[in-house]
Design a protein around this motif. Sequence first.
Motif, PDB file in Angstrom:
ATOM      1  N   SER A  85      -1.643  21.123 -21.535  1.00  0.00           N
ATOM      2  CA  SER A  85      -0.244  20.794 -21.826  1.00  0.00           C
ATOM      3  C   SER A  85       0.759  21.807 -21.280  1.00  0.00           C
ATOM      4  O   SER A  85       1.841  21.430 -20.853  1.00  0.00           O
ATOM      5  N   ASP A  86       0.422  23.093 -21.258  1.00  0.00           N
ATOM      6  CA  ASP A  86       1.385  24.116 -20.838  1.00  0.00           C
ATOM      7  C   ASP A  86       1.218  24.538 -19.373  1.00  0.00           C
ATOM      8  O   ASP A  86       1.818  25.514 -18.940  1.00  0.00           O
ATOM      9  N   LYS A  87       0.435  23.796 -18.598  1.00  0.00           N
ATOM     10  CA  LYS A  87       0.184  24.112 -17.191  1.00  0.00           C
ATOM     11  C   LYS A  87       0.501  22.901 -16.312  1.00  0.00           C
ATOM     12  O   LYS A  87       0.483  21.767 -16.778  1.00  0.00           O
ATOM     13  N   GLU A  88       0.777  23.166 -15.023  1.00  0.00           N
ATOM     14  CA  GLU A  88       0.890  22.064 -14.084  1.00  0.00           C
ATOM     15  C   GLU A  88      -0.459  21.343 -14.031  1.00  0.00           C
ATOM     16  O   GLU A  88      -1.502  21.978 -14.148  1.00  0.00           O
ATOM     17  N   LYS A  89      -0.420  20.042 -13.864  1.00  0.00           N
ATOM     18  CA  LYS A  89      -1.648  19.242 -13.852  1.00  0.00           C
ATOM     19  C   LYS A  89      -2.212  19.226 -12.444  1.00  0.00           C
ATOM     20  O   LYS A  89      -1.639  18.643 -11.528  1.00  0.00           O
ATOM     21  N   LEU A  90      -3.344  19.894 -12.260  1.00  0.00           N
ATOM     22  CA  LEU A  90      -3.983  20.005 -10.952  1.00  0.00           C
ATOM     23  C   LEU A  90      -4.986  18.878 -10.767  1.00  0.00           C
ATOM     24  O   LEU A  90      -5.766  18.576 -11.680  1.00  0.00           O
ATOM     25  N   MET A  91      -4.959  18.265  -9.578  1.00  0.00           N
ATOM     26  CA  MET A  91      -5.810  17.110  -9.291  1.00  0.00           C
ATOM     27  C   MET A  91      -6.582  17.340  -7.994  1.00  0.00           C
ATOM     28  O   MET A  91      -6.066  17.934  -7.061  1.00  0.00           O
ATOM     29  N   ILE A  92      -7.803  16.833  -7.959  1.00  0.00           N
ATOM     30  CA  ILE A  92      -8.581  16.780  -6.731  1.00  0.00           C
ATOM     31  C   ILE A  92      -9.146  15.370  -6.652  1.00  0.00           C
ATOM     32  O   ILE A  92      -9.624  14.832  -7.648  1.00  0.00           O
ATOM     33  N   ALA A  93      -9.034  14.768  -5.475  1.00  0.00           N
ATOM     34  CA  ALA A  93      -9.426  13.372  -5.336  1.00  0.00           C
ATOM     35  C   ALA A  93     -10.226  13.144  -4.066  1.00  0.00           C
ATOM     36  O   ALA A  93     -10.003  13.795  -3.046  1.00  0.00           O
ATOM     37  N   ASP A  94     -11.147  12.203  -4.139  1.00  0.00           N
ATOM     38  CA  ASP A  94     -11.908  11.722  -2.988  1.00  0.00           C
ATOM     39  C   ASP A  94     -11.704  10.215  -2.913  1.00  0.00           C
ATOM     40  O   ASP A  94     -11.820   9.511  -3.919  1.00  0.00           O
ATOM     41  N   ARG A  95     -11.402   9.745  -1.705  1.00  0.00           N
ATOM     42  CA  ARG A  95     -11.118   8.318  -1.519  1.00  0.00           C
ATOM     43  C   ARG A  95     -11.964   7.764  -0.381  1.00  0.00           C
ATOM     44  O   ARG A  95     -12.224   8.426   0.614  1.00  0.00           O
ATOM     45  N   MET A  96     -12.351   6.507  -0.541  1.00  0.00           N
ATOM     46  CA  MET A  96     -13.023   5.758   0.505  1.00  0.00           C
ATOM     47  C   MET A  96     -12.311   4.420   0.638  1.00  0.00           C
ATOM     48  O   MET A  96     -11.992   3.780  -0.367  1.00  0.00           O
ATOM     49  N   THR A  97     -12.021   4.024   1.875  1.00  0.00           N
ATOM     50  CA  THR A  97     -11.449   2.699   2.108  1.00  0.00           C
ATOM     51  C   THR A  97     -12.294   1.980   3.140  1.00  0.00           C
ATOM     52  O   THR A  97     -12.882   2.589   4.029  1.00  0.00           O
ATOM     53  N   VAL A  98     -12.354   0.673   3.003  1.00  0.00           N
ATOM     54  CA  VAL A  98     -13.137  -0.160   3.912  1.00  0.00           C
ATOM     55  C   VAL A  98     -12.166  -0.960   4.763  1.00  0.00           C
ATOM     56  O   VAL A  98     -11.260  -1.598   4.250  1.00  0.00           O
TER      57      VAL A  98
END
Length: 167
Positions: A105-118
């Motif tokens: 709640s008191d920190k920036e929300k860090l994200m890591i993502a992997d995507r695949m598209t066909v």
Amino acid sequence: GMDNDEADSGTNFWQELNKTSVDSGDELSTGSFTAKKYLWVQFQAFYTGDCNTTMVCNSDTGNNYAQRDNWSGSEGTNTSRANFTFGDSSVHDSIFENIFIVNKSDKEKLMIADRMTVGSTGAGNVVNTAEQVAKWTNTSSQITSLTFNQTGSGSYVNAKVRVFGAD
């Protein structure tokens, strides 16, 4: 993993918080879910026409997002954005994305993502991949809802999102 020799029944680390789907349309919203320190989001959609998927946290469409992408070897940076962008899928008919989020709640929300598209079908065509890192700069609350929008001329067909959480 799991230890079958545990003295108690144990609890899975990831707990499903939300499962939502839409057969067609331009928006998929989770509604509210329980706040957890760590989130795992799975997004899957099929498309008709040109689609560009975006995600916002807690309905925040202010310029509070920043991200860095590596799209099949091509890098890009986007700052002061109104959303987290999955990228243009004008040549793709489906997408699958895994997003892991540190949701304190008191920190920036860090994200890591992997995507695949066909894109094109057949063994002579490969899938496209992307790796992304991003942040939502809110430092006063946790993510408790997500909204996915497509902003192209097409629409979602059979879009799904699952949200898992852990403390």
